[in-house]
Design a protein around this motif. Structure first.
Motif, PDB file in Angstrom:
ATOM      1  N   VAL A 207      48.956  -0.150  46.450  1.00  0.00           N
ATOM      2  CA  VAL A 207      48.482  -1.097  47.461  1.00  0.00           C
ATOM      3  C   VAL A 207      49.184  -2.451  47.322  1.00  0.00           C
ATOM      4  CG1 VAL A 207      46.497  -2.402  48.298  1.00  0.00           C
ATOM      5  CG2 VAL A 207      46.244   0.027  47.745  1.00  0.00           C
ATOM      6  N   LEU A 208      49.343  -2.924  46.082  1.00  0.00           N
ATOM      7  CA  LEU A 208      49.945  -4.234  45.864  1.00  0.00           C
ATOM      8  C   LEU A 208      51.465  -4.209  45.981  1.00  0.00           C
ATOM      9  CD1 LEU A 208      47.576  -5.341  43.004  1.00  0.00           C
ATOM     10  CD2 LEU A 208      47.767  -6.424  45.244  1.00  0.00           C
ATOM     11  N   ALA A 209      52.019  -3.032  46.194  1.00  0.00           N
ATOM     12  CA  ALA A 209      53.453  -2.914  46.505  1.00  0.00           C
ATOM     13  C   ALA A 209      53.650  -2.610  47.982  1.00  0.00           C
ATOM     14  CB  ALA A 209      54.085  -1.813  45.657  1.00  0.00           C
ATOM     15  N   ASP A 210      52.596  -2.835  48.762  1.00  0.00           N
ATOM     16  CA  ASP A 210      52.621  -2.567  50.205  1.00  0.00           C
ATOM     17  C   ASP A 210      52.906  -1.092  50.510  1.00  0.00           C
ATOM     18  OD1 ASP A 210      52.167  -5.264  50.630  1.00  0.00           O
ATOM     19  OD2 ASP A 210      54.303  -5.732  50.761  1.00  0.00           O
ATOM     20  N   ALA A 211      52.494  -0.214  49.568  1.00  0.00           N
ATOM     21  CA  ALA A 211      52.741   1.221  49.749  1.00  0.00           C
ATOM     22  C   ALA A 211      51.588   2.024  49.169  1.00  0.00           C
ATOM     23  CB  ALA A 211      54.053   1.622  49.083  1.00  0.00           C
ATOM     24  N   PRO A 212      50.385   1.909  49.784  1.00  0.00           N
ATOM     25  CA  PRO A 212      49.233   2.630  49.234  1.00  0.00           C
ATOM     26  C   PRO A 212      49.455   4.131  49.230  1.00  0.00           C
ATOM     27  CG  PRO A 212      48.757   1.788  51.436  1.00  0.00           C
ATOM     28  CD  PRO A 212      50.056   1.174  51.000  1.00  0.00           C
ATOM     29  N   GLY A 213      49.011   4.784  48.143  1.00  0.00           N
ATOM     30  CA  GLY A 213      49.185   6.221  48.020  1.00  0.00           C
ATOM     31  C   GLY A 213      48.435   6.981  49.099  1.00  0.00           C
ATOM     32  N   HIS A 214      49.033   8.060  49.574  1.00  0.00           N
ATOM     33  CA  HIS A 214      48.409   8.862  50.636  1.00  0.00           C
ATOM     34  C   HIS A 214      47.124   9.530  50.160  1.00  0.00           C
ATOM     35  CE1 HIS A 214      49.623  12.677  48.728  1.00  0.00           C
ATOM     36  NE2 HIS A 214      50.736  12.042  48.405  1.00  0.00           N
ATOM     37  N   PHE A 215      46.921   9.583  48.840  1.00  0.00           N
ATOM     38  CA  PHE A 215      45.752  10.248  48.265  1.00  0.00           C
ATOM     39  C   PHE A 215      44.527   9.328  48.198  1.00  0.00           C
ATOM     40  CE2 PHE A 215      48.756   8.686  45.145  1.00  0.00           C
ATOM     41  CZ  PHE A 215      48.006   7.757  44.465  1.00  0.00           C
ATOM     42  N   LEU A 216      44.706   8.057  48.519  1.00  0.00           N
ATOM     43  CA  LEU A 216      43.588   7.115  48.470  1.00  0.00           C
ATOM     44  C   LEU A 216      42.672   7.298  49.675  1.00  0.00           C
ATOM     45  CD1 LEU A 216      45.395   3.830  47.381  1.00  0.00           C
ATOM     46  CD2 LEU A 216      43.905   5.258  45.976  1.00  0.00           C
TER      47      LEU A 216
END
Length: 306
Positions: A207-216
C-alpha cells in the motif's frame, strides 16, 4: 549498513534484513538467477539476516536461499525460518518434520533463529503442549539456536512473550506509517525483557508503495488509502515517494533491531540499503505521523487478506 545487538541473543544483526516471501516468488513471478545475484549482493552490502518460512511458495523460498548460501556464504548469514506451516497442524510430529525438511531445503545443519509461524492460527494448548516440546528437543539436538514467535495479533504475541520462552518476536503491518500500534506495549515489553524484534511489511503489503497486493481485502485497501492520503506531507519528488519515509520510519526506531525488506531485484535492494544510514524522519514529521494514527489499528486481526 548499520548493526545492532539482537535483544539478549549473542548476535550482531544488520538493521535491514531480507524477507523471504518475494525470494520464492510468492507475490509475482521472479527470476531465479536475479534472486541469487540479489542475495549475494545483499551479503556484499552488509546484510547479514535472511528471514523465510516453509509456507513461502511451498518451500521454494527456502530452496533458493539454500542454493544462494552454498560455497561458504552460509557462515556470513543469520538464518531465520519458521516452524510448521499455518495451513497444517502444529502437533509434535509435524513440528519435528517441518524443521527437518527446512534444514534440507536450506542446505544447512543449523538455523540461527526458529520462529513459530502465525501463532494465532493454532490453539494455545497445542503450541504449549506439542509445538514447544518438539522445538525444545530440536534445540537440544543443535538444530537451532534461538526461539521466536510471529504474529500480527499483538495481544496474543504479548501473552507468549510473558512465558519467558522466546528470544525474539516478529510482527508485521503493526509498526508502519499508517498503523504503529506496536509502539504502545509490544516494543516497550520487548525492550524490558531483552527480546529481539523483527518488523515485517513496513510498506503495508504494498500500500505504501502505491501498489497494494491483490490479495488484500477491499475494505483494508480503502481504509489504508484513506490514511495514505493524509501522509502527502511525506512525499518527495521521487516516484513512489512513501517508500523511503516508510523504511526510515522503521529502521530508525531504537527498539526494532531488524526491518525486513520484501524485494526481488538488485535495483530495489540497492535503493533500500541506501536508507540504512541512521537517518530517520525529521522529528516534526515523525510526531505528526504518531499524532495522526495514535493507537489506531488498521482494521481487525487477523483477516487482512481475501
Amino acid at each position: 549498513m548499520q548493526y545492532t545487538t539482537f535483544g539478549n541473543m549473542d548476535l550482531k544483526v544488520s538493521k535491514l534484513g531480507l524477507g523471504g516471501a518475494p525470494l520464492g516468488g510468492v507475490y509475482e513471478e521472479t527470476d531465479k538467477a536475479e534472486i541469487q545475484r540479489m542475495i549475494h549482493e545483499a551479503i556484499d552490502l552488509g546484510i547479514n539476516i535472511i528471514d523465510t518460512a516453509p509456507i513461502y511458495a511451498d518451500g521454494e523460498s527456502e530452496r533458493r536461499i539454500g542454493q544462494a548460501l552454498t560455497g561458504g556464504k552460509r557462515e556470513h548469514i543469520i538464518l531465520t525460518t519458521k516452524a510448521v506451516r499455518s495451513d497444517r497442524s502444529y502437533d509434535y510430529a509435524s513440528t519435528i518434520n517441518s524443521v527437518e525438511d527446512s534444514l534440507v531445503r536450506l542446505q544447512t545443519d543449523w538455523i540461527d533463529l526458529l520462529q513459530i509461524h502465525d501463532i494465532e492460527v493454532q490453539a494455545w494448548d497445542m503450541i504449549m503442549e506439542e509445538t514447544i516440546p518438539a522445538l525444545q528437543k530440536l534445540k537440544q539436538a543443535g538444530k537451532f539456536r534461538y526461539l521466536g514467535a510471529s504474529s500480527r495479533n499483538l495481544p496474543l504475541l504479548m501473552k507468549y512473550m510473558k512465558t519467558g520462552l522466546f528470544d525474539c518476536i516478529q510482527f508485521y503491518t503493526r509498526y508502519m506509517l499508517i498503523d504503529h500500534t506496536a509502539k504502545e506495549e509490544i516494543l516497550p515489553l520487548a525492550k524490558e525483557m531483552g527480546i529481539g524484534v523483527i518488523n515485517g511489511s513496513v510498506l503495508g503489503m504494498g500500500v505504501l508503495a502505491d501498489a497494494p497486493g491483490h490479495f488484500l481485502k477491499d475494505e483494508v485497501v480503502i481504509e489504508a488509502k484513506r490514511r495514505v492520503d493524509m501522509l502527502d506531507f511525506l512525499r518527495k519528488s521521487e516516484p513512489k515517494g512513501l517508500i523511503e519515509p516508510a523504511m526510515r520510519f522503521s529502521l530508525s526506531h531504537p527498539d526494532i533491531q531488524v526491518t525486513l525488506t520484501g524485494i526481488s531485484t538488485v535495483n530495489a535492494l540497492r535503493m533500500n540499503v541506501a536508507f540504512c544510514d541512521g537517518v530517520g524522519l525529521p522529528e516534526q514529521e515523525l510526531q505528526e505521523v504518531y499524532r495522526l494514527f495514535d493507537q489506531q489499528k488498521l482494521l481487525t486481526d487477523p483477516d487482512y487478506t481475501k
